[in-house]
Design an enzyme around this catalytic site. Structure first.
Site, short mmCIF file in Angstrom:
data_model
loop_
_atom_site.label_atom_id
_atom_site.label_comp_id
_atom_site.label_asym_id
_atom_site.label_seq_id
_atom_site.Cartn_x
_atom_site.Cartn_y
_atom_site.Cartn_z
N HIS A 1 -0.07 -7.81 3.82
CA HIS A 1 1.26 -8.24 4.26
C HIS A 1 1.23 -9.64 4.84
CE1 HIS A 1 2.98 -4.26 3.58
NE2 HIS A 1 4.16 -4.82 3.77
N LYS B 1 4.02 6.27 7.31
CA LYS B 1 4.20 7.33 8.30
C LYS B 1 4.44 6.66 9.65
CE LYS B 1 -0.61 7.72 9.64
NZ LYS B 1 -0.97 7.57 11.04
#
Lengths: 279, 185
Positions: free
Chosen positions: B39, B104
């Site tokens: 990222h 999650k």
């Protein structure tokens, strides 16, 4: 002196790192089964069933139960009548992890703190040495995932905080973590010692098999009290709402400085991996 | 429990807008893996005005760093990693057209706002069920940042990858609502 070779140590640690990641302990599977009985949320029940299925797939197909195969953490209790021969002890422990993570197709999850460059072989590892009487060598191989470790906390409380203060901090830590550490979790609580010792006590508390009583019945009652309060938060399996937020709370305690009340909360995900070796 | 909704990637506004927190979904098609280090590199490219290793528009990113594939398998264990670490980067990617994220754990308010604004969806897979999740992955190919090892960007072909909608385009959050429902005073 009883001699133990570094080769025997390398082989044992290698095998243990692989087994710990492929084979979830029976105690944890049993706790899932008991959790299904108590869980009120249908989604929560479904998740616990899938975790049992996951553990079976991992065991039968020889793959890790979780892709985060952890940082290598090792606890050692070496009898003072043991002599390690054939090389140095620390390197042997590290070599065992290195070989296990390579040959067991486990993920290498260790990197430089700033550049984030992966070291490529899951070393260095974290080792806690202790010297005890006798001629045995005990090694606990405890691969620890990052997600649950990130949600762990340490508090240096004023002594006046007492049990209510400890209880509040433990429950708050689990409540704030919510879904992040992969509930249902196992909560290790270290009380006393000093700054670093409380954290080590908390991690060691996680080594106790689920369902086994605390050797100190007073602490056992406190564990029950904490578990009830944690499971009343409603976080539930995977944080999607439900009864079973944690499978167990384990406490270890020791005396501390008259000025201090250190409390460490080490959260473990449901993939609770720990294998005990006796050489 | 509600019926399962089948999603096929790439996703459009039409796929995403009817989804509501608590819906069970399965995802089929191509998804891209990316976690912390990938990222950071993607956002560095965006800020430098350079092209990304894959076209983000309509795509789904799965936050996962799989374990290595043993012989005879396409991938090792491949469950989700905790999503909040990608929060600083996710809104920018949604602005570029990212439609879905699988991970999650909780998201930041900024991410939840971006999900509403750019019409996207955040879905949770079962954390720690890496062996189970790997069954839905039919092929895996590294397309960028091989030097990052487990953090490299992989193109995964998935078939009925199971997940549950957590954050939707109208601002619902299953983590908050689910916990509230089962809380005991």
């Amino acid at each position: 002196m009883r001699e133990i070779s570094t080769q025997a140590i390398i082989d044992a640690v290698k095998e243990a790192s692989i087994s710990a990641n492929y084979e979830l302990g029976e105690d944890v599977v049993r706790a899932f089964e008991e959790g299904i009985e108590k869980e009120e949320s249908p989604v929560g029940k479904d998740i616990l069933n899938q975790l049992i299925e996951n553990s079976l797939i991992a065991r039968n197909q020889r793959i890790p139960m979780c892709q985060d195969t952890g940082l290598g953490v090792i606890f050692v209790e070496i009898g003072q009548e043991v002599s390690i021969v054939g090389g140095d002890f620390r390197s042997a422990l590290e070599e065992g992890i290195r070989q296990g993570y390579k040959d067991g197709f486990l993920r290498k999850s260790v990197c430089h703190p700033f550049t984030r460059k992966n070291t490529g072989d899951n070393t260095p590892i974290i080792i806690h040495f202790d010297i005890v009487p006798g001629d045995k060598l005990k090694i606990w191989v405890v691969p620890k995932g990052g997600g649950s470790e990130n949600m762990s906390q340490l508090f240096m409380l004023p002594p006046s905080a007492g049990w209510p203060g400890i209880r509040q901090r433990v429950v708050q830590t689990v409540a704030q973590a919510g879904p992040n550490p992969c509930p249902p979790t196992i909560i290790g609580v270290g009380i006393g010692g000093n700054f670093e010792q409380s954290a080590i006590l908390a991690k060691k508390a996680l080594l106790r098999p689920l369902g086994s009583p605390n050797p100190d019945p007073e602490l056992g009652k406190m564990e029950e009290e904490l578990l009830t309060e944690i499971n009343n938060t409603g976080i539930g399996p995977q944080g999607l709402g439900g009864r079973i937020t944690s499978l167990a709370v384990h406490i270890r305690m020791m005396p501390c400085h008259i000025a201090s009340l250190p409390v460490a909360v080490n959260i473990n995900c449901h993939a609770s991996r720990h294998l005990e070796l006796v050489l | 429990m509600n019926q399962v909704i089948n999603l096929k990637t790439p996703l459009t506004d039409k796929d995403v807008e009817p989804l509501r927190a608590g819906d069970r979904v399965t995802i089929t098609g191509i998804v891209y893996t990316a976690r912390d280090a990938a990222h950071r590199r993607l956002i560095d490219l965006v800020e430098a005005g350079k092209e990304l290793p894959f076209k983000v528009e309509g795509q789904v990113i799965y936050y996962v760093g799989p374990s290595p594939a043993p012989p005879g398998r396409v991938i090792g264990a491949a469950g989700p990693t905790t999503s909040y670490r990608m929060d600083p980067y996710a809104p920018r990617l949604m602005e570029l057209g990212l439609k879905g994220m699988i991970g999650k754990g909780k998201r930041s308010d900024e991410v939840k706002e971006a999900i509403k604004k750019y019409r996207a969806v955040y879905m949770a897979a079962i954390g720690g069920a890496g062996a189970l999740m790997s069954r839905a992955i039919k092929s895996a190919r590294i397309i960028a940042y091989e030097d990052l090892g487990p953090e490299a960007i992989r193109e995964l072909e998935v078939e009925n990858l199971p997940a549950i909608v957590v954050n939707d385009t109208v601002g619902n959050d299953l983590y908050i609502e689910g916990t509230e429902k089962y809380k005991k005073k």
